[in-house]
Design a protein around this motif. Structure first.
Motif, mmCIF file in Angstrom:
data_model
loop_
_atom_site.group_PDB
_atom_site.id
_atom_site.type_symbol
_atom_site.label_atom_id
_atom_site.label_comp_id
_atom_site.label_asym_id
_atom_site.label_seq_id
_atom_site.Cartn_x
_atom_site.Cartn_y
_atom_site.Cartn_z
ATOM 1 N N GLY A 310 46.398 14.852 1.508
ATOM 2 C CA GLY A 310 46.404 16.299 1.707
ATOM 3 C C GLY A 310 46.881 16.706 3.097
ATOM 4 N N PHE A 311 47.104 15.751 3.976
ATOM 5 C CA PHE A 311 47.599 16.030 5.332
ATOM 6 C C PHE A 311 49.074 15.645 5.369
ATOM 7 C CE2 PHE A 311 48.515 14.786 9.723
ATOM 8 C CZ PHE A 311 47.949 15.814 10.459
ATOM 9 N N ASN A 312 49.917 16.545 5.873
ATOM 10 C CA ASN A 312 51.346 16.216 5.971
ATOM 11 C C ASN A 312 51.617 15.583 7.342
ATOM 12 O OD1 ASN A 312 54.101 16.056 6.061
ATOM 13 N ND2 ASN A 312 54.465 18.203 5.487
ATOM 14 N N SER A 313 51.949 14.309 7.330
ATOM 15 C CA SER A 313 52.110 13.583 8.599
ATOM 16 C C SER A 313 53.238 14.165 9.459
ATOM 17 C CB SER A 313 52.367 12.104 8.329
ATOM 18 O OG SER A 313 53.568 11.947 7.610
ATOM 19 N N LEU A 314 54.170 14.868 8.811
ATOM 20 C CA LEU A 314 55.267 15.487 9.562
ATOM 21 C C LEU A 314 54.723 16.554 10.518
ATOM 22 C CD1 LEU A 314 58.330 15.620 9.957
ATOM 23 C CD2 LEU A 314 58.430 17.261 8.069
ATOM 24 N N ASP A 315 53.620 17.217 10.114
ATOM 25 C CA ASP A 315 53.023 18.247 10.973
ATOM 26 C C ASP A 315 52.579 17.639 12.305
ATOM 27 O OD1 ASP A 315 53.401 20.027 8.952
ATOM 28 O OD2 ASP A 315 51.302 20.046 8.270
ATOM 29 N N LEU A 316 52.058 16.433 12.253
ATOM 30 C CA LEU A 316 51.599 15.787 13.485
ATOM 31 C C LEU A 316 52.788 15.498 14.406
ATOM 32 C CD1 LEU A 316 48.910 13.100 13.935
ATOM 33 C CD2 LEU A 316 51.139 12.742 14.978
ATOM 34 N N VAL A 317 53.862 15.008 13.817
ATOM 35 C CA VAL A 317 55.044 14.659 14.623
ATOM 36 C C VAL A 317 55.630 15.919 15.262
ATOM 37 C CG1 VAL A 317 57.360 13.652 14.537
ATOM 38 C CG2 VAL A 317 55.500 12.601 13.223
ATOM 39 N N THR A 318 55.704 16.991 14.491
ATOM 40 C CA THR A 318 56.240 18.260 15.002
ATOM 41 C C THR A 318 55.341 18.818 16.105
ATOM 42 O OG1 THR A 318 57.021 18.679 12.755
ATOM 43 C CG2 THR A 318 57.050 20.546 14.262
ATOM 44 N N HIS A 319 54.031 18.794 15.854
ATOM 45 C CA HIS A 319 53.055 19.322 16.809
ATOM 46 C C HIS A 319 53.101 18.533 18.130
ATOM 47 C CE1 HIS A 319 49.274 21.293 17.989
ATOM 48 N NE2 HIS A 319 48.851 20.104 18.396
ATOM 49 N N ALA A 320 53.183 17.219 18.031
ATOM 50 C CA ALA A 320 53.204 16.369 19.229
ATOM 51 C C ALA A 320 54.398 16.716 20.106
ATOM 52 C CB ALA A 320 53.256 14.891 18.826
ATOM 53 N N LEU A 321 55.508 16.971 19.464
ATOM 54 C CA LEU A 321 56.727 17.283 20.206
ATOM 55 C C LEU A 321 56.621 18.668 20.843
ATOM 56 C CD1 LEU A 321 59.260 15.636 20.645
ATOM 57 C CD2 LEU A 321 60.336 16.876 18.780
ATOM 58 N N GLU A 322 56.128 19.634 20.051
ATOM 59 C CA GLU A 322 56.088 21.021 20.537
ATOM 60 C C GLU A 322 55.010 21.226 21.583
ATOM 61 O OE1 GLU A 322 55.798 23.375 16.992
ATOM 62 O OE2 GLU A 322 57.962 23.205 16.580
ATOM 63 N N LYS A 323 53.824 20.679 21.363
ATOM 64 C CA LYS A 323 52.722 20.975 22.282
ATOM 65 C C LYS A 323 52.669 20.014 23.476
ATOM 66 C CE LYS A 323 47.862 22.160 22.609
ATOM 67 N NZ LYS A 323 46.589 22.280 21.910
ATOM 68 N N TYR A 324 52.971 18.741 23.232
ATOM 69 C CA TYR A 324 52.782 17.751 24.305
ATOM 70 C C TYR A 324 54.078 17.087 24.782
ATOM 71 C CZ TYR A 324 47.947 18.343 22.794
ATOM 72 O OH TYR A 324 46.735 18.878 22.472
ATOM 73 N N GLY A 325 55.185 17.401 24.117
ATOM 74 C CA GLY A 325 56.448 16.796 24.538
ATOM 75 C C GLY A 325 56.476 15.297 24.328
ATOM 76 N N VAL A 326 55.854 14.855 23.241
ATOM 77 C CA VAL A 326 55.816 13.417 22.946
ATOM 78 C C VAL A 326 56.388 13.179 21.550
ATOM 79 C CG1 VAL A 326 54.275 11.441 22.521
ATOM 80 C CG2 VAL A 326 53.897 12.921 24.505
ATOM 81 N N ALA A 327 57.241 12.171 21.443
ATOM 82 C CA ALA A 327 57.914 11.896 20.169
ATOM 83 C C ALA A 327 57.315 10.688 19.464
ATOM 84 C CB ALA A 327 59.407 11.660 20.416
ATOM 85 N N TYR A 328 56.954 10.894 18.191
ATOM 86 C CA TYR A 328 56.556 9.795 17.287
ATOM 87 C C TYR A 328 57.580 9.750 16.157
ATOM 88 C CZ TYR A 328 52.117 10.268 19.732
ATOM 89 O OH TYR A 328 51.159 10.347 20.706
ATOM 90 N N GLY A 329 57.557 8.663 15.409
ATOM 91 C CA GLY A 329 58.482 8.536 14.287
ATOM 92 C C GLY A 329 57.927 9.214 13.044
ATOM 93 N N ILE A 330 58.799 9.855 12.286
ATOM 94 C CA ILE A 330 58.370 10.500 11.040
ATOM 95 C C ILE A 330 58.323 9.454 9.916
ATOM 96 C CG2 ILE A 330 59.348 12.736 11.681
ATOM 97 C CD1 ILE A 330 61.681 12.085 9.705
ATOM 98 N N GLY A 331 57.703 9.826 8.805
ATOM 99 C CA GLY A 331 57.753 8.994 7.605
ATOM 100 C C GLY A 331 59.108 9.179 6.940
ATOM 101 N N MET A 332 59.658 8.111 6.400
ATOM 102 C CA MET A 332 60.989 8.187 5.782
ATOM 103 C C MET A 332 60.896 7.786 4.317
ATOM 104 S SD MET A 332 62.997 5.986 8.672
ATOM 105 C CE MET A 332 64.627 6.698 8.635
ATOM 106 N N GLY A 333 61.740 8.411 3.490
ATOM 107 C CA GLY A 333 61.869 8.011 2.084
ATOM 108 C C GLY A 333 60.553 8.150 1.340
ATOM 109 N N GLU A 334 60.143 7.077 0.684
ATOM 110 C CA GLU A 334 58.928 7.096 -0.154
ATOM 111 C C GLU A 334 57.674 7.452 0.624
ATOM 112 O OE1 GLU A 334 57.943 3.658 -2.508
ATOM 113 O OE2 GLU A 334 59.920 3.657 -3.442
ATOM 114 N N VAL A 335 57.664 7.202 1.918
ATOM 115 C CA VAL A 335 56.449 7.478 2.685
ATOM 116 C C VAL A 335 56.600 8.726 3.574
ATOM 117 C CG1 VAL A 335 55.524 5.119 2.608
ATOM 118 C CG2 VAL A 335 57.118 5.752 4.429
#
Ligand SMILES: *Cc1c(COP(=O)(O)O)cnc(C)c1O
Length: 396
Positions: A310-335
């Motif tokens: 129920g949690f979209n992991s993309l939201d975390l990646v977007t939030h990290a970049l916007e609020k803290y200026g830190v980049a993580y990798g997104i989930g790709m394809g099936e994940v």
């Protein structure tokens, strides 16, 4: 985006200042003797990092994907059979490229989060008594899922089936960070790029060809021009390129291999293993799982963290970049949406990793996940305090 913060994407990786300077060069005449002083140390450095005495090294202005194309087009003919497994986005893309080149693929679809299906490879190879399969593809480290596969076991499967197929390994996110033994594992083509373990900007495809792979160049009928390694080999003899080389990146590679060899390859691998251990301790403290299903599959260069239903992991990646200026990798394809990835390879230390763990925690708290602040950080601190390696002490 803050350029002060390290990135935690699994490539391109952080560039050490020394390599940034090495890659930033005034123009030099690539037909002068000076170029050979860059080219040959870079080629020799790569050869040592691949752990091969016999491989011929090729470096193209390209990326890892161009490395795949170099491997395929120089050694195969239309309609040739190729055995591969799909267990993540990168193995999928390599298969897709082979199909587009008109190769006949034997694809073993394997659940994402698992490793290469070595037993299945052996069955298929044993059944191929006519030896129609020309090449076996193996992705050493599936960057999309954080899964490391056992290349020695793939070689053992080929040997057990007494099958003469060539073995090509995608080591883009493992080479120069995790143990890789081109010669011992009987790898015929190893593929990587400049922007992961070598800590450089993207822009180079880096390959090793075994003598067995070199022996089939003239019989292979797939068309190739830019990526023809025969032109490259002939030019190297005269310290030249068949076209304009990426001189700055090659100089970066010369220095990168020197840096890695000065640290000591086994120390580089131990550093990555230790950093990864701390990241995994943090993930466990968060009560989360890795996409990789069992410990022997855990990658030392990237961890794919499964987020709660129920949690979209993309939201975390977007939030990290916007609020803290830190980049993580997104989930790709099936994940996609189900995992976020923490890249911990290349120019990385325990202290940098702690900042990445701490920032991920802030994001999870901000987004309402039940992760107590400090839980993962404390677990990783505990891990790093007790596992200082000799290499780190010596460097201090
Ligand atoms: C990054 C990566 C690639 C693709 O490399 P590019 O340099 O983006 O072309 C291929 N395979 C693996 C395993 C990777 O991690």
């Amino acid at each position: 985006m803050s350029f002060q913060n390290p990135v935690f994407i699994p490539g391109p990786t952080n560039i050490p200042e020394e390599l940034r300077r090495a890659a930033d060069m005034p123009t030099l005449d690539h037909r002068s003797a000076l170029f050979g002083e860059i080219l040959h140390p870079a080629l020799n450095g790569v050869k040592q990092i691949l752990k091969s005495r016999t491989a011929q090294i090729f470096i193209f202005p390209s990326t890892g994907t161009g490395g795949w194309e170099t491997a395929i087009t120089n050694t195969l003919s239309p309609g040739d059979r190729v055995l591969a497994a799909r267990n993540g986005m990168f193995s999928h893309r390599w298969i897709d490229m082979c199909e587009r080149h008109g190769l006949k693929m034997d694809v073993v679809d394997t659940p994402w989060g698992t490793g290469l299906p070595v037993a299945r490879y052996e069955e298929i190879l044993s059944a191929d008594t006519a030896h129609e399969i020309k090449v076996v593809l193996a992705t050493h480290n599936e960057t999309a899922t954080g899964v490391k596969s056992d290349i020695a076991a793939v070689r053992a499967a080929l040997d057990a089936a007494a099958h003469p197929a060539l073995l090509y390994v995608d080591g883009v996110s493992s080479i120069a960070s995790m143990d890789f033994r081109m010669e011992e594992w009987g790898v015929d083509i190893a593929v990587t790029g400049s922007q992961k373990g070598f800590m450089l900007p993207a822009g180079l495809a880096i390959l090793g060809f075994s003598p067995k792979a070199m022996a089939v160049l003239d019989s292979a009928r797939l068309p190739r021009t830019f990526f023809d390694v025969r032109d490259m080999a002939a030019s190297y003899e005269n310290s030249l390129y068949p076209f304009t080389p990426a001189v700055g990146l090659l100089n970066g590679l010369k220095h990168s291999t020197q840096m890695l060899l000065a640290e000591g390859l086994e120390n580089v691998f131990a550093r990555h293993a230790r950093i990864a251990g701390g990241v995994r301790a943090a993930i466990a403290a968060w009560g989360m799982d890795l996409c990789a299903r069992s410990p022997e599959l855990y990658s030392d260069t990237v961890s794919a963290v499964v987020t709660p239903e129920g949690f979209n992991s993309l939201d975390l990646v977007t939030h990290a970049l916007e609020k803290y200026g830190v980049a993580y990798g997104i989930g790709m394809g099936e994940v996609a949406g189900k995992v976020f990835r923490i890249g911990h390879l290349g120019s990385m230390t325990d202290v940098m990793a702690l900042s990445g763990i701490a920032t991920a925690e802030m994001c999870m708290a901000d987004l309402g996940l039940n992760v107590p602040l400090g839980s993962g950080v404390a677990a990783a601190q505990d891990f790093y305090r007790t596992r200082t390696t000799d290499s780190l002490r010596e460097a201090a």
